[in-house]
Write a protein that holds these residues in place. Structure first.
Motif, PDB file in Angstrom:
ATOM      1  N   MET A   1      36.066  13.182  52.775  1.00 36.78           N
ATOM      2  CA  MET A   1      36.727  14.466  52.998  1.00 36.78           C
ATOM      3  C   MET A   1      37.237  15.050  51.686  1.00 36.78           C
ATOM      4  N   VAL A   2      37.874  14.174  50.889  1.00 36.41           N
ATOM      5  CA  VAL A   2      38.414  14.626  49.611  1.00 36.41           C
ATOM      6  C   VAL A   2      37.303  15.169  48.728  1.00 36.41           C
ATOM      7  N   SER A   3      36.134  14.517  48.777  1.00 39.73           N
ATOM      8  CA  SER A   3      35.018  14.919  47.916  1.00 39.73           C
ATOM      9  C   SER A   3      34.600  16.365  48.159  1.00 39.73           C
ATOM     10  N   LEU A   4      34.836  16.866  49.366  1.00 35.61           N
ATOM     11  CA  LEU A   4      34.469  18.243  49.694  1.00 35.61           C
ATOM     12  C   LEU A   4      35.249  19.244  48.851  1.00 35.61           C
ATOM     13  N   PHE A   5      36.471  18.856  48.464  1.00 35.15           N
ATOM     14  CA  PHE A   5      37.335  19.785  47.739  1.00 35.15           C
ATOM     15  C   PHE A   5      37.672  19.339  46.313  1.00 35.15           C
ATOM     16  N   ILE A   6      36.971  18.316  45.821  1.00 36.80           N
ATOM     17  CA  ILE A   6      37.202  17.897  44.440  1.00 36.80           C
ATOM     18  C   ILE A   6      36.875  19.060  43.501  1.00 36.80           C
ATOM     19  N   GLY A   7      37.788  19.349  42.572  1.00 38.92           N
ATOM     20  CA  GLY A   7      37.589  20.454  41.638  1.00 38.92           C
ATOM     21  C   GLY A   7      38.007  21.791  42.196  1.00 38.92           C
ATOM     22  N   LYS A   8      38.494  21.803  43.448  1.00 42.97           N
ATOM     23  CA  LYS A   8      38.939  23.044  44.090  1.00 42.97           C
ATOM     24  C   LYS A   8      40.465  23.050  44.211  1.00 42.97           C
ATOM     25  N   ILE A   9      40.993  24.192  44.528  1.00 45.82           N
ATOM     26  CA  ILE A   9      42.432  24.329  44.750  1.00 45.82           C
ATOM     27  C   ILE A   9      42.671  24.693  46.206  1.00 45.82           C
ATOM     28  N   LEU A  10      43.519  23.914  46.843  1.00 38.79           N
ATOM     29  CA  LEU A  10      43.991  24.255  48.174  1.00 38.79           C
ATOM     30  C   LEU A  10      45.455  24.660  48.041  1.00 38.79           C
ATOM     31  N   ILE A  11      45.865  25.639  48.817  1.00 45.03           N
ATOM     32  CA  ILE A  11      47.233  26.140  48.739  1.00 45.03           C
ATOM     33  C   ILE A  11      47.939  25.873  50.060  1.00 45.03           C
ATOM     34  N   THR A  12      49.165  25.367  49.964  1.00 47.26           N
ATOM     35  CA  THR A  12      49.963  25.101  51.152  1.00 47.26           C
ATOM     36  C   THR A  12      50.594  26.407  51.633  1.00 47.26           C
ATOM     37  N   ASN A  13      50.554  26.620  52.928  1.00 46.64           N
ATOM     38  CA  ASN A  13      51.048  27.877  53.493  1.00 46.64           C
ATOM     39  C   ASN A  13      52.576  27.860  53.662  1.00 46.64           C
ATOM     40  N   ASN A  14      53.270  27.522  52.579  1.00 44.57           N
ATOM     41  CA  ASN A  14      54.727  27.554  52.624  1.00 44.57           C
ATOM     42  C   ASN A  14      55.261  28.639  51.693  1.00 44.57           C
ATOM     43  N   LYS A  15      56.562  28.724  51.591  1.00 43.88           N
ATOM     44  CA  LYS A  15      57.185  29.787  50.809  1.00 43.88           C
ATOM     45  C   LYS A  15      56.753  29.770  49.348  1.00 43.88           C
ATOM     46  N   ASP A  16      56.626  28.573  48.791  1.00 41.34           N
ATOM     47  CA  ASP A  16      56.273  28.438  47.378  1.00 41.34           C
ATOM     48  C   ASP A  16      54.770  28.422  47.126  1.00 41.34           C
ATOM     49  N   CYS A  17      53.984  28.414  48.192  1.00 43.20           N
ATOM     50  CA  CYS A  17      52.519  28.349  48.062  1.00 43.20           C
ATOM     51  C   CYS A  17      52.113  27.214  47.114  1.00 43.20           C
ATOM     52  N   ASP A  18      52.619  26.020  47.413  1.00 40.78           N
ATOM     53  CA  ASP A  18      52.337  24.864  46.562  1.00 40.78           C
ATOM     54  C   ASP A  18      50.844  24.580  46.502  1.00 40.78           C
ATOM     55  N   GLU A  19      50.360  24.332  45.292  1.00 35.41           N
ATOM     56  CA  GLU A  19      48.944  24.051  45.105  1.00 35.41           C
ATOM     57  C   GLU A  19      48.656  22.559  45.247  1.00 35.41           C
ATOM     58  N   VAL A  20      47.539  22.257  45.876  1.00 30.70           N
ATOM     59  CA  VAL A  20      47.050  20.887  46.015  1.00 30.70           C
ATOM     60  C   VAL A  20      45.719  20.857  45.289  1.00 30.70           C
ATOM     61  N   ASP A  21      45.718  20.294  44.075  1.00 33.61           N
ATOM     62  CA  ASP A  21      44.486  20.386  43.292  1.00 33.61           C
ATOM     63  C   ASP A  21      44.063  19.091  42.608  1.00 33.61           C
ATOM     64  N   THR A  22      44.992  18.160  42.380  1.00 38.16           N
ATOM     65  CA  THR A  22      44.579  16.909  41.747  1.00 38.16           C
ATOM     66  C   THR A  22      43.965  15.987  42.798  1.00 38.16           C
ATOM     67  N   GLU A  23      43.180  15.026  42.323  1.00 32.33           N
ATOM     68  CA  GLU A  23      42.508  14.110  43.252  1.00 32.33           C
ATOM     69  C   GLU A  23      43.519  13.309  44.067  1.00 32.33           C
ATOM     70  N   SER A  24      44.625  12.896  43.433  1.00 28.82           N
ATOM     71  CA  SER A  24      45.640  12.122  44.145  1.00 28.82           C
ATOM     72  C   SER A  24      46.335  12.964  45.204  1.00 28.82           C
ATOM     73  N   GLU A  25      46.608  14.240  44.896  1.00 30.08           N
ATOM     74  CA  GLU A  25      47.238  15.128  45.870  1.00 30.08           C
ATOM     75  C   GLU A  25      46.302  15.398  47.045  1.00 30.08           C
ATOM     76  N   LEU A  26      45.045  15.613  46.727  1.00 31.76           N
ATOM     77  CA  LEU A  26      44.051  15.854  47.779  1.00 31.76           C
ATOM     78  C   LEU A  26      43.925  14.622  48.676  1.00 31.76           C
ATOM     79  N   SER A  27      43.920  13.443  48.056  1.00 29.83           N
ATOM     80  CA  SER A  27      43.822  12.201  48.831  1.00 29.83           C
ATOM     81  C   SER A  27      45.010  12.060  49.776  1.00 29.83           C
ATOM     82  N   GLN A  28      46.196  12.361  49.258  1.00 30.95           N
ATOM     83  CA  GLN A  28      47.406  12.233  50.062  1.00 30.95           C
ATOM     84  C   GLN A  28      47.382  13.165  51.269  1.00 30.95           C
ATOM     85  N   ARG A  29      46.854  14.370  51.080  1.00 26.77           N
ATOM     86  CA  ARG A  29      46.851  15.360  52.154  1.00 26.77           C
ATOM     87  C   ARG A  29      45.671  15.233  53.111  1.00 26.77           C
ATOM     88  N   LEU A  30      44.539  14.719  52.615  1.00 29.36           N
ATOM     89  CA  LEU A  30      43.306  14.771  53.407  1.00 29.36           C
ATOM     90  C   LEU A  30      42.775  13.430  53.899  1.00 29.36           C
TER      91      LEU A  30
END
Length: 208
Positions: A1-30
């Motif tokens: 699943m993570v491999s689908l978004f490696i090198g991409k930026i995902l944005i969290t739909n919160n007030k700060d629009c936190d970015e999820v872009d590192t491999e470790s962050e993507l792994s934690q979320r996905l």
């Protein structure tokens, strides 16, 4: 699943629009989660009818008001909106745990082609491996509600993390799917051995 978004930026739909872009962050979320890719648009009449249904579906599976522990579910909104302003307006009405791709990201088009999306709304359901469970689960969600998640969970063969200790989460993404079970067994065996050793020290004559 993570491999689908490696090198991409995902944005969290919160007030700060936190970015999820590192491999470790993507792994934690996905990792180890069922993923929903929601292809929708705020202008589409069918999407306007379905989006509140999907919002309620997601909230009932992930919000602590409804469940003690959030289900292993993640949703990425793949916007088909005409403008970024319309996308932002739509997302303000949706759960803060949703993720979405930046409006200008061309990867959205790649995802449309990969999953043969032509008419919206479309909800693609994916296993952690990226394998497709359902090409479009819109009607399934409408008809079965949250009950359909159990079917996806079984199909995805998710590992139930509820039995793991806190320290086991630190580098879970680096381990194999059976490691948590082996680690827990090792800890239990080690605890049993220590208890036995302690008893022998306190009662050295028990075996005599």
């Amino acid at each position: 699943m993570v491999s689908l978004f490696i090198g991409k930026i995902l944005i969290t739909n919160n007030k700060d629009c936190d970015e999820v872009d590192t491999e470790s962050e993507l792994s934690q979320r996905l990792d180890n989660k069922v993923m929903l890719l929601y292809f929708g648009s705020s202008e589409c009449t069918r999407c306007q009818e379905f989006s509140p249904v999907l919002r309620d579906f997601f909230v009932r599976l992930t919000d602590e008001f409804y469940v003690e522990r959030a289900s292993q579910l993640v949703l990425v909104y793949v916007s088909q909106d005409e403008t970024e302003e319309k996308q932002e307006k739509f997302l303000k009405t949706m759960p803060k745990r949703w993720l979405f791709l930046p409006f200008q990201d061309e990867f959205k088009r790649e995802l449309e082609l990969r999953f043969a999306v032509s008419n919206t709304p479309v909800v693609v359901v994916l296993k952690p491996s990226g394998e497709v469970i359902a090409g479009n689960a819109v009607e399934e969600i409408r008809c079965l509600g949250t009950a359909c998640f159990k079917n996806w969970q079984e199909a995805a063969e998710l590992v139930d993390r509820s039995f793991l200790l806190a320290e086991d989460f630190d580098d879970l993404a680096k381990r194999s799917i059976t490691d948590p079970i082996r680690r827990l067994k090792y800890k239990l065996d080690k605890k049993t051995r220590k208890k036995k050793e302690k008893e022998e020290v306190l009662c050295p004559d028990m075996e005599l």
